[in-house]
Design a protein around this motif. Structure first.
Motif, short mmCIF file in Angstrom:
data_model
loop_
_atom_site.label_atom_id
_atom_site.label_comp_id
_atom_site.label_asym_id
_atom_site.label_seq_id
_atom_site.Cartn_x
_atom_site.Cartn_y
_atom_site.Cartn_z
N GLU A 136 0.83 -1.20 0.00
CA GLU A 136 0.00 0.00 0.00
C GLU A 136 0.87 1.26 0.00
OE1 GLU A 136 -3.07 0.18 3.05
OE2 GLU A 136 -3.03 2.37 2.92
N GLU A 137 1.93 1.25 0.81
CA GLU A 137 2.83 2.41 0.83
C GLU A 137 3.52 2.60 -0.51
OE1 GLU A 137 4.93 1.01 4.51
OE2 GLU A 137 4.85 3.14 5.03
N VAL A 138 3.90 1.47 -1.13
CA VAL A 138 4.56 1.57 -2.44
C VAL A 138 3.64 2.30 -3.43
CG1 VAL A 138 5.36 0.23 -4.44
CG2 VAL A 138 6.01 -0.46 -2.13
N PHE A 139 2.37 1.93 -3.42
CA PHE A 139 1.44 2.57 -4.37
C PHE A 139 1.12 4.01 -3.98
CE2 PHE A 139 0.40 -1.67 -6.09
CZ PHE A 139 0.44 -1.36 -7.44
N ARG A 140 0.94 4.26 -2.68
CA ARG A 140 0.53 5.61 -2.29
C ARG A 140 1.67 6.61 -2.31
NH1 ARG A 140 -1.88 5.27 3.37
NH2 ARG A 140 -2.42 7.46 3.07
N ALA A 141 2.90 6.14 -2.11
CA ALA A 141 3.97 7.10 -1.86
C ALA A 141 5.20 6.97 -2.75
CB ALA A 141 4.39 7.00 -0.40
N SER A 142 5.29 5.94 -3.57
CA SER A 142 6.48 5.86 -4.42
C SER A 142 6.09 6.18 -5.85
CB SER A 142 7.15 4.50 -4.31
OG SER A 142 6.44 3.51 -5.01
N GLY A 143 7.10 6.53 -6.62
CA GLY A 143 6.85 7.19 -7.89
C GLY A 143 6.26 6.33 -8.98
N PRO A 144 5.12 6.74 -9.49
CA PRO A 144 4.69 6.18 -10.76
C PRO A 144 5.31 7.03 -11.88
CG PRO A 144 2.97 7.62 -9.93
CD PRO A 144 4.16 7.73 -8.98
N THR A 145 4.95 6.79 -13.11
CA THR A 145 5.28 7.75 -14.14
C THR A 145 4.09 8.67 -14.36
OG1 THR A 145 6.31 8.11 -16.28
CG2 THR A 145 4.58 6.45 -16.19
N SER A 146 4.30 9.69 -15.13
CA SER A 146 3.32 10.76 -15.29
C SER A 146 2.04 10.33 -16.00
CB SER A 146 3.93 11.86 -16.14
OG SER A 146 5.11 12.32 -15.59
N ALA A 147 1.00 11.09 -15.70
CA ALA A 147 -0.14 11.15 -16.61
C ALA A 147 0.23 12.17 -17.69
CB ALA A 147 -1.38 11.64 -15.88
N GLY A 148 -0.37 12.04 -18.85
CA GLY A 148 -0.03 12.98 -19.90
C GLY A 148 -1.19 13.34 -20.80
N VAL A 149 -1.07 14.54 -21.35
CA VAL A 149 -1.96 14.97 -22.43
C VAL A 149 -1.07 15.22 -23.63
CG1 VAL A 149 -3.59 16.73 -23.21
CG2 VAL A 149 -3.51 16.07 -20.79
N VAL A 150 -1.41 14.65 -24.76
CA VAL A 150 -0.58 14.77 -25.96
C VAL A 150 -1.45 15.20 -27.13
CG1 VAL A 150 1.07 13.59 -27.45
CG2 VAL A 150 0.79 12.82 -25.09
N GLU A 151 -1.24 16.41 -27.60
CA GLU A 151 -1.95 16.88 -28.79
C GLU A 151 -1.02 16.77 -29.98
OE1 GLU A 151 -4.65 20.07 -26.25
OE2 GLU A 151 -3.46 20.80 -27.95
N VAL A 152 -1.43 16.00 -30.96
CA VAL A 152 -0.56 15.70 -32.09
C VAL A 152 -1.21 16.19 -33.38
CG1 VAL A 152 0.70 13.90 -33.33
CG2 VAL A 152 0.10 13.56 -30.95
N LYS A 153 -0.40 16.76 -34.26
CA LYS A 153 -0.86 17.14 -35.59
C LYS A 153 0.22 16.70 -36.58
CE LYS A 153 -2.30 21.27 -38.15
NZ LYS A 153 -2.31 22.74 -38.10
N ILE A 154 -0.18 15.91 -37.55
CA ILE A 154 0.79 15.41 -38.53
C ILE A 154 0.25 15.68 -39.92
CG2 ILE A 154 1.96 13.36 -39.43
CD1 ILE A 154 1.89 12.19 -36.65
N GLY A 155 1.06 16.24 -40.79
CA GLY A 155 0.65 16.51 -42.17
C GLY A 155 1.51 15.73 -43.15
N ALA A 156 0.87 15.20 -44.21
CA ALA A 156 1.59 14.41 -45.20
C ALA A 156 1.06 14.70 -46.58
CB ALA A 156 1.45 12.91 -44.89
N THR A 157 1.88 14.38 -47.55
CA THR A 157 1.40 14.42 -48.93
C THR A 157 0.73 13.08 -49.23
OG1 THR A 157 3.60 13.73 -49.63
CG2 THR A 157 3.11 16.09 -49.74
N ARG A 158 -0.04 13.04 -50.31
CA ARG A 158 -0.82 11.83 -50.65
C ARG A 158 0.07 10.59 -50.87
NH1 ARG A 158 -5.68 10.87 -49.33
NH2 ARG A 158 -6.80 12.82 -49.14
N ASP A 159 1.31 10.83 -51.26
CA ASP A 159 2.19 9.69 -51.49
C ASP A 159 2.83 9.18 -50.20
OD1 ASP A 159 3.87 11.78 -50.98
OD2 ASP A 159 5.15 11.49 -52.74
N GLY A 160 2.43 9.75 -49.06
CA GLY A 160 2.89 9.20 -47.78
C GLY A 160 4.14 9.84 -47.24
N ARG A 161 4.50 10.99 -47.74
CA ARG A 161 5.68 11.69 -47.20
C ARG A 161 5.19 12.64 -46.11
NH1 ARG A 161 10.43 11.35 -45.60
NH2 ARG A 161 11.21 13.40 -45.05
N ILE A 162 5.67 12.46 -44.88
CA ILE A 162 5.27 13.36 -43.79
C ILE A 162 6.04 14.67 -43.94
CG2 ILE A 162 5.17 13.70 -41.29
CD1 ILE A 162 5.06 10.62 -41.02
#
Lengths: 759, 288
Positions: free
Chosen positions: A292-318
């Motif tokens: 219980e102490e391990v979960f309540r008090a030792s480090g997890p990794t972060s929560a995250g929000v990730v907004e991604v935008k990727i643009g490519a040409t029709r032939d698949g070149r990003i």
């Protein structure tokens, strides 16, 4: 793929620590004991956020059997300076507040006081007698909520770094970081297809089976000994030295065998507290966290929000890519938002990139490193978006990645230009793998995702001692979390030309070998391996000198081959080769013991790339995801011991699958953790998964004599997106939020049903 | 610190007398897979522990004229290896065997599972669907009540002070009967039911002549869903009848949102599991 042929490298001998581990003889953190030791226990905050008005320990101190009580008063105030902690950075002012709360408690489980008593029962009773007066404050758990105006503020002094002009208002956003390459607006103008999505992840715990444990013994003369389960005993020494104002030479830390760390054991929780309790009580003090102490008090990794935008040409070149990553750091600044930003688009050769990151505090335990810290979070977003792009373009997901793959000479958006890397080879190996070449079974769907991790080098020391019978001890200072002892011994045997069984590796305590940076960053086989190879080279140099002395020739006239000194040519003279054991036996007459040592700051850690393939089925009625087949493909440089390389790839994949499907912290309305145990914090169980198949790709790292790249972190980067991409293909629904647990998948399918019927 | 006193009587009378004399601080120890965990967590602090594993009636399985009696302290592993039970009541056996892990199965018992009074107990819906009668002995003698009447709410039973659950009696099984238990967990093992569903059926050709349906983890206690049983009886277990029974299951649900599931999800899954468990029970009935 490796061009050289080796005697030991690439073979699979038994690990030197194996017998003791399978027979139960190995000693882990909680297995160390001293005569007269006391039991230390920590009193923890029941509140997510509260001012500490007062702490009254007098009743606890009077209880029979209680020998010492400590609170923040017993730890000196620290400067506002940042020091490295494994792959992360921590501020000492914050570290001392994390091990023992000062002005306020910042999360459910935050340490407030600790006692040392003759028995655990007395220690627990004493904790109940400590009176803490709290003034409860509003709290904030979620990362986006913490970023909003009007959110409860954790630290009144916090101003957002990296923003001009420097803000004057207190905030939970500790830092903003920016990365740019080219002109992203211009890049997007060239795009014919754009995918733009917002993804989220939940904090996940490293889930090591062994809880944190430490035994400390402070002597009257000021010397301190510590035994603890850690990924970095030098780091433990360093933190305890700073937090308690004890010179490093006065502290001797011995690492135990480790029951899992995954980054989470690169920081200190118990060690400074145990030392302080030992100093106050005059007795050794042992502390072991409960689950219980391990979960309540030792480090997890972060929560995250990730907004991604990727643009490519029709032939698949990003042509352009943009990303915003906001990571929750827990109660104190210092999330892995930097690596998250840097890893985001590292797999791809894209002209125009913009990445912005935010480091955000909230009322949760301070995050610690977890396998490729940050990378899995941004890559969940990026690799999901790439998959959506592949679907939009009607391209095979591996072909799309091949078309845009980073290679030698690709300049990254965070600065460096890649030297020799193996992403293309890894994608090709994935494409030709038995898994990808087999059609997907009826009712199942396939997902693919890639991942990247830098791998690190840093400080290592090592020594090689030749015994009087010619066997060799290899001494290093990195706790072995993934089979590194075997790898170090194998490299030493290869370099020396002797049998692996003649080389015995040990991990020395902080007083018995020079400084070593933590076991982290997938660095040990690379960096400490390099130090071991250099130490052995010194042994070989010395052995040649000894042979030259015996033969009365110049050392340059001696060569070392297959474990023996030989004359370099017939011109030198006719001499019978001298074996290592012969030279060792004569060492006393030729100049004394034969040892080598080396210390270095290893440069040129080779980046690693992985591609994962998963076939799964989604039960449309229950939302349960069943994984049928899973393959991890990775460029490892050179697999010194392929079994442990495969083990790393499998373990990372499994942890990533847990992250994808079920793992999450559940906080109640009061900010109290509701699932501090393995029953309701659901890491995968063995029966959840098929055998994880592996394909080792070897594109040797030019900066290491045997071509080693780090292995252990890359494999946790691709799984979430691989699983999500397969689920998207199975359901037609792009999942944006982790975990993709049965209730969420079921709800999404139900929500999509009327829409699908209407279409 | 108060220490618990441990006793291991060899007769029921003795056990009942000990328990009754403990003034409410006594706890029965069968396998201990709940009690010892609760004691470690500090949520149970018994003054007296009455270990019932030395009482023969509580640790044996007997059969008389086709009716099985299972001692309340018989371990899951023993139940799982019992040929007669496996043939007659495969649903009960699979439900009991789902509790914990292989190691836990060596200790865990159906009686303990019932008296722990968790709404998510795996063996209880199967016992309720089967129509199991529970024999209880206390200071005032013996009584028998249906399995669904033992629990009063989470962690609470209808047992009077000093009363001990002695055994489960299963009814004589008509030909062409079958039972099944299904639970939903996010993992494949080592988990607690988000929803559990027990179904027991008797078939006459394609027609269902008797049916009992029970749900776990969707209300404060395990539910006997009589309307779901009624929807199946007389039908050929066609889609219409199954949907009607599923609807009855959903209507019976009074779940909570918690760390293991949401109200919406639990309610939906109750119907899903009913259909799947009924199909398995029917298949078993036809081949029995």
């Amino acid at each position: 793929m490796s061009a050289r042929t080796y005697k030991w490298i690439g073979t699979r001998p038994n690990r030197p620590d194996g017998a003791d581990k399978v027979t139960g003889r190995a000693r882990f953190g909680a297995d160390f004991n001293m005569p007269g030791q006391l039991v230390g226990k920590v009193l923890r905050s029941p509140h997510a956020h509260a001012l500490i008005k007062s702490i009254d320990t007098s009743a606890a101190e009077k209880l029979a059997g209680v020998k010492a009580v400590v609170t923040a008063k017993d730890f000196p105030e620290q400067e506002n300076i940042t020091v490295p902690a494994g792959e992360m950075q921590v501020n000492l002012r914050d570290v001392t507040r994390n091990i023992m709360a000062r002005e306020k408690v910042l999360y459910d489980g935050h340490a407030v006081a600790a006692v040392a008593a003759t028995t655990e029962a007395v220690a627990k009773e004493a904790l109940a007698l400590i009176k803490v007066e709290y003034e409860i404050l509003p709290h904030v758990i979620d990362v986006e909520a913490a970023m909003k105006d009007g959110a409860p503020i954790l630290h009144d002094h916090l101003r957002t770094e990296g923003v001009e002009p420097k803000p004057t208002k207190a905030t939970n956003i500790a830092k903003r970081i920016d990365f740019a390459k080219g002109d992203v607006a211009a890049g997007f103008r060239k795009a014919e297809v754009v995918v733009e999505r917002k993804f989220t992840t939940q904090p996940v715990h490293q889930g090591y089976i062994e809880p944190h444990a430490a035994l400390a013994s402070a002597s009257e003369d000021g010397q301190v000994q510590v035994w603890s389960t850690t990924q970095g005993h030098f780091q433990v020494r360093g933190f305890c030295s700073r937090l308690l104002n004890i010179e490093t030479s006065q502290i001797r830390v011995t690492p135990s065998e480790i029951g899992g760390g995954f980054g989470g054991k690169t920081v200190v929780y118990l060690e400074p507290v145990a030392i302080r309790l030992s100093q106050k009580s005059g007795k050794p003090v042992k502390m072991v966290m409960t689950r219980e102490e391990v979960f309540r008090a030792s480090g997890p990794t972060s929560a995250g929000v990730v907004e991604v935008k990727i643009g490519a040409t029709r032939d698949g070149r990003i042509v352009a890519a943009e990303c915003m990553v906001a990571l929750q750091a827990g109660a104190f600044p210092g999330s892995p938002v930097g690596p998250a930003c840097m890893c985001s688009f590292a797999c791809y050769d894209i002209d125009d990139i913009k990445v912005v990151g935010y480091d955000v505090v909230s009322n949760r335990p301070k995050v610690a490193a977890y396998r490729a810290p940050g990378a899995p979070i941004s890559c969940w977003g990026v690799e999901s978006a790439i998959d959506e792009l592949a679907i939009e373009l009607g391209m095979d997901p591996i072909e799309l990645r091949l078309k845009n793959a980073a290679k030698q000479g690709t300049k990254t958006h965070y600065g460096p230009t890649f030297n020799r890397i193996g992403f293309v080879e890894t994608l090709e190996a994935a494409k030709s793998s038995p898994h990808y070449q087999t059609p997907v079974k009826r009712g199942f769907h396939r997902g693919v995702a890639a991942g990247f991790w830098f791998n690190v080098g840093a400080d290592s020391s090592a020594a090689a001692h030749v015994g009087e019978d010619g066997t060799v001890t290899v001494i290093s200072g990195n706790p072995d979390i993934g089979g590194s002892r075997a790898s170090l011994a194998m490299m030493a045997a290869e370099e020396l030309g002797v049998d692996y069984e003649k080389v015995r590796p040990v991990i020395a305590d902080t007083s018995s070998i020079g400084f070593n940076f933590v076991t982290g960053g997938s660095r040990v086989t690379f960096a400490t391996g390099l130090a071991v190879v250099n130490a052995v080279k010194e042994v070989v140099r010395e052995l040649k000198i000894r042979a030259a002395k015996i033969w009365e020739v110049e050392p340059e006239a001696v060569v070392w081959e297959n474990g023996m000194a030989k004359p370099a040519s017939t011109n030198v003279g006719e001499f019978e080769p001298l074996s290592l054991s012969q030279l060792a036996a004569m060492a006393g007459k030729t100049g004394g013991p034969i040892n080598g040592h080396a210390q270095l700051n290893a440069q040129g850690a080779g980046p690693g790339f992985g591609v994962h393939i998963v076939d799964l089925a989604v039960d449309h009625d229950t939302g349960i995801v069943t994984i049928d087949r899973y393959t991890a493909v990775q460029d490892v440089g050179t697999a010194i011991h392929p079994s442990y390389v495969e083990g790393q790839m499998q373990g990372g994949a499994v942890q990533g699958i847990g992250w994808a499907l079920n793992e999450e912290y559940i906080y109640n309305a009061k900010g109290k953790l509701d699932n501090p145990g393995f029953l309701d914090y659901r890491i995968p169980v063995a029966s959840d998964l098929p055998m994880i198949e592996t394909v080792i790709v070897e594109v040797p790292n030019p900066s290491h004599p045997y071509g080693v790249r780090g292995v252990g972190e890359v494999p946790i980067v691709p799984p979430m997106a691989a699983v999500g991409n397969a689920i998207a293909r199975a359901t037609g629904i792009r999942f944006l939020d982790l975990p993709m647990s049965p209730p969420r998948v079921s709800a999404a399918i139900d929500a999509a049903r009327p829409k699908m019927a209407a279409e | 610190m108060k220490e618990a006193r441990y006793t291991a009587p060899e007769t029921l009378d003795e056990a009942v007398a000990l328990l009754a004399s403990a003034n409410g601080s006594g706890r029965v120890l069968a396998g201990g897979t709940d009690l010892l965990v609760q004691m470690r967590a500090g949520t149970a602090k018994p003054g007296l522990i009455v270990d019932v594993k030395k009482i023969p009636e509580m640790t044996t399985i007997t059969e008389k004229d086709g009716s099985y009696r299972i001692g309340a302290a018989v371990s899951g592993a023993v139940i799982g290896e019992h040929e007669g039970l496996r043939k007659a009541w495969p649903g009960i056996v699979e439900a009991v065997n789902l509790i914990g892990s292989t190691q836990v199965q060596g200790r865990a018992s159906a009686g303990g599972n019932l008296c722990n009074a968790s709404p998510a107990a795996d063996s209880v819906p199967a016992m309720v669907a089967a129509g199991a009668m529970v024999t209880i002995q206390g200071p005032k003698g013996r009584r028998e009540i249906p399995a669904e009447k033992v629990n009063a709410g989470p962690g609470r039973t209808t047992l009077a002070p000093g009363e001990i659950v002695v055994s489960f009696t299963l009814p004589v099984r008509p030909r062409n009967s079958g039972d099944a238990y299904l639970r939903l967990i996010p993992r494949t093992e080592m988990d607690i039911a988000v929803v559990g569903c027990g179904v027991s059926l008797t078939m006459d050709g394609d027609r269902c002549t008797a049916a009992r349906v029970s749900l776990g983890a969707v209300a404060p206690t395990v539910l006997l869903v009589e309307d779901a049983g009624k929807a199946l009886v007389g039908s050929t277990l066609d889609d219409g009848a199954l949907e009607a029974a599923a609807a009855a299951c959903r209507a019976a649900c009074k779940p909570i949102d918690d760390k293991r599931g949401t109200i919406v999800y639990r309610t939906k899954i109750a119907g899903v599991l009913l259909k799947r468990a009924a199909a398995i029970a029917a298949e078993r009935a036809r081949s029995h």
